[in-house]
Motif scaffolding. Structure first.
Motif, PDB file in Angstrom:
ATOM      1  N   GLN A 201       2.131  -0.710   4.149  1.00 50.06           N
ATOM      2  CA  GLN A 201       1.320  -0.185   3.048  1.00 50.06           C
ATOM      3  C   GLN A 201       2.037   0.949   2.329  1.00 50.06           C
ATOM      4  O   GLN A 201       2.080   0.997   1.088  1.00 50.06           O
ATOM      5  CB  GLN A 201      -0.020   0.302   3.596  1.00 50.06           C
TER       6      GLN A 201
ATOM      7  N   ASP B 249       5.206   1.516   2.210  1.00 53.25           N
ATOM      8  CA  ASP B 249       6.398   1.028   1.522  1.00 53.25           C
ATOM      9  C   ASP B 249       6.039   0.412   0.176  1.00 53.25           C
ATOM     10  O   ASP B 249       6.732   0.634  -0.823  1.00 53.25           O
ATOM     11  CB  ASP B 249       7.126   0.010   2.401  1.00 53.25           C
ATOM     12  N   VAL B 250       4.977  -0.365   0.139  1.00 54.53           N
ATOM     13  CA  VAL B 250       4.535  -0.960  -1.126  1.00 54.53           C
ATOM     14  C   VAL B 250       4.088   0.127  -2.102  1.00 54.53           C
ATOM     15  O   VAL B 250       4.288   0.012  -3.316  1.00 54.53           O
ATOM     16  CB  VAL B 250       3.407  -1.977  -0.871  1.00 54.53           C
TER      17      VAL B 250
ATOM     18  N   ALA C 128       9.158  -6.718   0.898  1.00 52.56           N
ATOM     19  CA  ALA C 128       9.955  -6.291  -0.255  1.00 52.56           C
ATOM     20  C   ALA C 128       9.422  -6.938  -1.535  1.00 52.56           C
ATOM     21  O   ALA C 128       9.324  -6.288  -2.584  1.00 52.56           O
ATOM     22  CB  ALA C 128      11.421  -6.652  -0.037  1.00 52.56           C
TER      23      ALA C 128
ATOM     24  N   ILE D 161      -2.096  -2.364  -4.196  1.00 53.59           N
ATOM     25  CA  ILE D 161      -1.393  -2.493  -2.917  1.00 53.59           C
ATOM     26  C   ILE D 161      -1.975  -3.610  -2.053  1.00 53.59           C
ATOM     27  O   ILE D 161      -1.238  -4.513  -1.620  1.00 53.59           O
ATOM     28  CB  ILE D 161      -1.368  -1.143  -2.167  1.00 53.59           C
TER      29      ILE D 161
ATOM     30  N   GLY E 218       7.069   2.584  -4.666  1.00 51.56           N
ATOM     31  CA  GLY E 218       7.489   2.320  -6.038  1.00 51.56           C
ATOM     32  C   GLY E 218       6.423   2.692  -7.055  1.00 51.56           C
ATOM     33  O   GLY E 218       6.732   3.167  -8.149  1.00 51.56           O
TER      34      GLY E 218
ATOM     35  N   GLY F 160       6.245  -5.228  -2.670  1.00 48.39           N
ATOM     36  CA  GLY F 160       6.514  -3.989  -3.396  1.00 48.39           C
ATOM     37  C   GLY F 160       6.858  -4.238  -4.845  1.00 48.39           C
ATOM     38  O   GLY F 160       6.467  -3.472  -5.740  1.00 48.39           O
TER      39      GLY F 160
ATOM     40  N   GLN G 193      15.879  -1.640   1.474  1.00 52.31           N
ATOM     41  CA  GLN G 193      14.856  -1.356   0.476  1.00 52.31           C
ATOM     42  C   GLN G 193      13.666  -0.583   1.045  1.00 52.31           C
ATOM     43  O   GLN G 193      12.808  -0.132   0.295  1.00 52.31           O
ATOM     44  CB  GLN G 193      14.345  -2.674  -0.136  1.00 52.31           C
ATOM     45  N   PHE G 194      13.612  -0.445   2.368  1.00 52.90           N
ATOM     46  CA  PHE G 194      12.444   0.187   2.982  1.00 52.90           C
ATOM     47  C   PHE G 194      12.563   1.708   3.009  1.00 52.90           C
ATOM     48  O   PHE G 194      13.595   2.256   3.374  1.00 52.90           O
ATOM     49  CB  PHE G 194      12.232  -0.322   4.411  1.00 52.90           C
TER      50      PHE G 194
END
Length: 279
Positions: A100, A102-103, A150, A121, A106, A153, A93-94
């Protein structure tokens, strides 16, 4: 009765026209703010059910409603905004170079403004207790920490329901508990509806309610305490009762005055300590 977050009615699905149904007449409701565990061995239909809930598959028969919207080809994208999925392997999922980033990924895809992202965030990262790792590369984190990122996110996207699809199955006991405690905190503090798909009855023990799947049908439904009373019937369909439940039952049968069958090791240890510290 609480308000329904999700409703499944007479749901059936098969992968090919001439193949057997992997889901057959499944019906249940999920209520806002509750944690529902859906348990079953491999092949019971639970993973197919998870894919249908997120619109990755559409049912052959029956109906799925999420927040009052019926799942269909026309509503898939609206429904996916309501449901956040956390999968088995967090590495898959990364995409960001830091926690930061990665979140943020999406949110960028959903067209969230920069100003809104700056608020969401850090809030999401704080909710999963990962503030000190905000500039870390995700791949340097432990398994439990990765799953918490994950989940952050997903939280940042503000879904009304989070689905954990075997999300703790690749973690060691410490990482598993780390993630489950995070989920419990989110449910209690943010009133998020949680659906966990799992074969691990230790995870089931933390839920408010559980549905057991077998052969594509609902085999049992109730609180964890009610379902665990089925004992050998769960073993017969490939599920192993938590150690605390089995030991509680054994001690009770040996004449030790247990107040109840305990679902977690911690609760069992607490009662044994109280029983014997007074002697």
């Amino acid at each position: 009765m609480s308000e329904k977050a999700l409703s499944v009615k007479e749901l059936s699905f098969r992968y090919q026209e001439d193949s057997p149904y992997v889901l057959n007449g499944v019906s249940f409701d999920v209520y806002k703010g509750e944690w529902l565990a859906i348990a079953g061995h491999n092949g019971s239909g639970k993973s197919t059910l998870a894919k249908i809930l997120n619109g990755l598959l559409l049912p052959a028969h029956g109906e799925v409603s999420i927040q009052g919207k019926h799942l269909s080809e026309e509503t898939i994208w609206d429904i996916r905004k309501e449901i956040g999925m956390v999968f088995q392997n967090p590495d898959n999922q990364f995409v960001g170079s830091t926690v930061q980033d990665d979140v943020a990924f999406g949110l960028e895809n959903n067209g969230v403004s920069v100003e809104e992202m700056r608020q969401r965030i850090p809030e999401a990262i704080k909710l999963v207790n990962m503030e000190e790792f905000i500039e870390q590369e995700p791949h340097h984190l432990s398994g439990g920490q990765k799953q918490r990122v994950a989940i952050a996110g997903i939280i940042a996207a503000q879904p009304s329901i989070i689905v954990l699809d075997e999300a703790t199955s690749m973690l060691d006991p410490s990482g598993r508990m780390e993630v489950l405690q995070t989920v419990r905190k989110l449910q209690e503090d943010k009133k998020i509806t949680i659906i966990s798909i799992t074969h691990d009855l230790n995870e089931v023990a933390m839920a408010d309610r559980v549905i057991v799947m077998n052969g594509g049908r609902v085999f049992a439904e109730g609180t964890p305490e009610e379902v665990f009373q089925l004992g050998p019937k769960l073993s017969d369909i490939g599920l192993d009762l938590p150690f605390a439940v089995k030991l509680s039952e054994t001690l009770k049968n040996k004449g030790i005055a247990m107040s109840k069958i305990h679902l977690t090791n911690e609760d069992l240890v607490d009662e044994l300590w109280k029983l014997y510290s007074n002697k």
